[in-house]
Design a protein around this motif. Structure first.
Motif, PDB file in Angstrom:
ATOM      1  N   LEU A  28       0.769  -1.251   0.544  1.00  0.00           N
ATOM      2  CA  LEU A  28      -0.233  -0.017   0.358  1.00  0.00           C
ATOM      3  C   LEU A  28       0.563   1.067  -0.150  1.00  0.00           C
ATOM      4  CD1 LEU A  28      -2.508   1.090   0.326  1.00  0.00           C
ATOM      5  CD2 LEU A  28      -2.753   1.021   2.297  1.00  0.00           C
ATOM      6  N   VAL A  29       2.034   1.594   0.892  1.00  0.00           N
ATOM      7  CA  VAL A  29       2.845   2.374   0.680  1.00  0.00           C
ATOM      8  C   VAL A  29       3.178   2.616  -0.512  1.00  0.00           C
ATOM      9  CG1 VAL A  29       5.056   3.383   1.873  1.00  0.00           C
ATOM     10  CG2 VAL A  29       3.049   2.310   3.324  1.00  0.00           C
ATOM     11  N   PHE A  30       3.643   1.431  -0.927  1.00  0.00           N
ATOM     12  CA  PHE A  30       4.663   2.014  -2.358  1.00  0.00           C
ATOM     13  C   PHE A  30       4.072   2.011  -3.888  1.00  0.00           C
ATOM     14  CE2 PHE A  30       6.072  -0.552  -6.220  1.00  0.00           C
ATOM     15  CZ  PHE A  30       7.389   0.185  -6.624  1.00  0.00           C
ATOM     16  N   GLU A  31       1.993   1.810  -3.089  1.00  0.00           N
ATOM     17  CA  GLU A  31       1.278   2.114  -4.762  1.00  0.00           C
ATOM     18  C   GLU A  31       1.203   3.675  -4.160  1.00  0.00           C
ATOM     19  OE1 GLU A  31      -1.635  -0.136  -4.057  1.00  0.00           O
ATOM     20  OE2 GLU A  31      -0.679  -2.215  -4.520  1.00  0.00           O
ATOM     21  N   LEU A  32       1.186   3.891  -3.019  1.00  0.00           N
ATOM     22  CA  LEU A  32       0.999   5.431  -2.642  1.00  0.00           C
ATOM     23  C   LEU A  32       2.060   6.164  -2.924  1.00  0.00           C
ATOM     24  CD1 LEU A  32      -0.729   5.505   1.430  1.00  0.00           C
ATOM     25  CD2 LEU A  32      -1.789   5.596  -1.614  1.00  0.00           C
ATOM     26  N   SER A  33       3.097   6.002  -3.155  1.00  0.00           N
ATOM     27  CA  SER A  33       3.936   7.153  -3.087  1.00  0.00           C
ATOM     28  C   SER A  33       5.410   6.320  -3.539  1.00  0.00           C
ATOM     29  CB  SER A  33       4.049   8.062  -2.144  1.00  0.00           C
ATOM     30  OG  SER A  33       5.728   8.985  -2.727  1.00  0.00           O
ATOM     31  N   PRO A  34       5.974   5.448  -5.007  1.00  0.00           N
ATOM     32  CA  PRO A  34       6.971   4.688  -4.489  1.00  0.00           C
ATOM     33  C   PRO A  34       8.311   4.658  -4.347  1.00  0.00           C
ATOM     34  CG  PRO A  34       5.912   4.578  -6.903  1.00  0.00           C
ATOM     35  CD  PRO A  34       4.979   5.589  -5.798  1.00  0.00           C
ATOM     36  N   PRO A  35       8.748   4.942  -3.366  1.00  0.00           N
ATOM     37  CA  PRO A  35       9.514   5.061  -2.072  1.00  0.00           C
ATOM     38  C   PRO A  35      11.194   4.911  -3.378  1.00  0.00           C
ATOM     39  CG  PRO A  35       9.239   3.434  -1.349  1.00  0.00           C
ATOM     40  CD  PRO A  35       8.314   3.432  -2.960  1.00  0.00           C
ATOM     41  N   GLU A  36      12.083   3.775  -4.140  1.00  0.00           N
ATOM     42  CA  GLU A  36      12.787   4.566  -5.249  1.00  0.00           C
ATOM     43  C   GLU A  36      12.439   5.133  -6.146  1.00  0.00           C
ATOM     44  OE1 GLU A  36      10.849   1.532  -4.204  1.00  0.00           O
ATOM     45  OE2 GLU A  36      12.995  -0.221  -3.269  1.00  0.00           O
ATOM     46  N   LEU A  37      11.420   6.163  -7.064  1.00  0.00           N
ATOM     47  CA  LEU A  37      10.547   6.823  -7.476  1.00  0.00           C
ATOM     48  C   LEU A  37      11.550   7.983  -6.850  1.00  0.00           C
ATOM     49  CD1 LEU A  37       9.104   7.479 -10.184  1.00  0.00           C
ATOM     50  CD2 LEU A  37       7.368   7.357  -9.278  1.00  0.00           C
ATOM     51  N   VAL A  38      10.639   8.553  -5.931  1.00  0.00           N
ATOM     52  CA  VAL A  38      10.988   9.437  -5.403  1.00  0.00           C
ATOM     53  C   VAL A  38      12.467   9.579  -4.918  1.00  0.00           C
ATOM     54  CG1 VAL A  38      10.905  11.203  -3.221  1.00  0.00           C
ATOM     55  CG2 VAL A  38       8.774   9.778  -3.759  1.00  0.00           C
ATOM     56  N   GLU A  39      13.578   8.601  -4.596  1.00  0.00           N
ATOM     57  CA  GLU A  39      14.781   8.377  -4.032  1.00  0.00           C
ATOM     58  C   GLU A  39      15.726   8.464  -5.446  1.00  0.00           C
ATOM     59  OE1 GLU A  39      14.541   5.525  -1.566  1.00  0.00           O
ATOM     60  OE2 GLU A  39      13.547   6.572  -0.174  1.00  0.00           O
ATOM     61  N   SER A  40      15.912   7.334  -6.400  1.00  0.00           N
ATOM     62  CA  SER A  40      16.427   7.083  -7.247  1.00  0.00           C
ATOM     63  C   SER A  40      16.035   7.216  -8.499  1.00  0.00           C
ATOM     64  CB  SER A  40      16.873   5.752  -7.162  1.00  0.00           C
ATOM     65  OG  SER A  40      17.157   5.441  -5.778  1.00  0.00           O
ATOM     66  N   GLY A  41      15.110   7.343  -8.944  1.00  0.00           N
ATOM     67  CA  GLY A  41      14.767   7.817  -9.933  1.00  0.00           C
ATOM     68  C   GLY A  41      13.851   7.002 -10.924  1.00  0.00           C
ATOM     69  N   LEU A  42      13.034   6.884 -12.135  1.00  0.00           N
ATOM     70  CA  LEU A  42      12.250   6.235 -12.635  1.00  0.00           C
ATOM     71  C   LEU A  42      13.039   4.732 -13.036  1.00  0.00           C
ATOM     72  CD1 LEU A  42      10.011   5.238 -14.234  1.00  0.00           C
ATOM     73  CD2 LEU A  42      11.137   7.116 -15.823  1.00  0.00           C
ATOM     74  N   PRO A  43      14.830   5.066 -13.933  1.00  0.00           N
ATOM     75  CA  PRO A  43      15.078   3.258 -14.072  1.00  0.00           C
ATOM     76  C   PRO A  43      15.214   2.586 -13.189  1.00  0.00           C
ATOM     77  CG  PRO A  43      16.005   5.638 -15.555  1.00  0.00           C
ATOM     78  CD  PRO A  43      15.343   5.915 -14.010  1.00  0.00           C
ATOM     79  N   THR A  44      15.414   3.117 -11.792  1.00  0.00           N
ATOM     80  CA  THR A  44      15.774   1.720 -10.768  1.00  0.00           C
ATOM     81  C   THR A  44      14.395   1.800  -9.942  1.00  0.00           C
ATOM     82  OG1 THR A  44      17.684   3.876 -10.313  1.00  0.00           O
ATOM     83  CG2 THR A  44      16.837   1.941  -7.848  1.00  0.00           C
ATOM     84  N   ALA A  45      13.545   2.873  -9.987  1.00  0.00           N
ATOM     85  CA  ALA A  45      12.130   1.735  -9.694  1.00  0.00           C
ATOM     86  C   ALA A  45      11.881   1.067 -10.207  1.00  0.00           C
ATOM     87  CB  ALA A  45      11.151   3.211 -10.037  1.00  0.00           C
TER      88      ALA A  45
END
Length: 177
Positions: A28-45
């Motif tokens: 649920l937390v990942f779906e709300l705001s994927p941490p990897e997207l915020v912290e590391s960017g789209l390729p990493t996410a």
């Protein structure tokens, strides 16, 4: 107060229920705001989603995503969610052996394509398939489009997401790193 065997079984059930709850909360937390997207960017996410969805499988997933590109957060988030849904569908329904994810930045949009070689659907997807509608709705919500084509040799999803969408909860630029 319980007998040892009954207590051990009960504690095992409680432990399993707690682990299921924690897994659900993480999703649920990942779906709300994927941490990897915020912290590391789209390729990493995207790489992390592939690792999660296809761990211990024989599916080959190739990701071609540019690094160090600034796009609005709403665009990166939508791209991430479209790719995640398409990958989930390919894993659950298509029995794909190979999937290609490509992210291309044009002068006015981010174009995301996901192509799998699995068993696609002919004519129309099965009733109640909310994931396909979700990809279209998310793309359209920021002024973009999402085209889905499918047949016996696979499915292709192509989302075109305008960079000047003017929508989204955050208007700051977001580095796709």
């Amino acid at each position: 107060r319980r007998q040892d065997a009954v207590r051990t079984d009960w504690l095992t059930e409680v432990d399993a229920a707690l682990h299921r709850s924690m897994d659900s909360l993480r999703r649920l937390v990942f779906e709300l705001s994927p941490p990897e997207l915020v912290e590391s960017g789209l390729p990493t996410a995207l790489s992390r989603v592939v690792e999660h969805l296809f761990a211990n499988s024989h599916v080959t997933v190739r990701i071609d995503c540019p690094h160090e590109v600034a796009v609005p957060y709403a665009v990166a988030d939508t791209a991430f969610r479209v790719v995640t849904e398409a990958l989930t569908n390919a894993r659950k329904h298509a029995t794909a052996r190979s999937i290609a994810v490509r992210v291309v930045l044009t002068h006015d949009s981010l174009v995301v394509s996901i192509v799998d070689d699995g068993a696609g659907f002919i004519d129309a997807p099965p009733l109640g398939h909310l994931g396909l509608d979700s990809m279209r709705d998310r793309s359209e919500a920021i002024g973009g489009s999402c085209e889905i084509t499918s047949g016996p040799s696979g499915t292709s999803v192509r989302a075109t997401l305008p960079l000047d969408s003017g929508s989204g909860a955050r208007s700051d630029d977001y580095a796709v790193t």
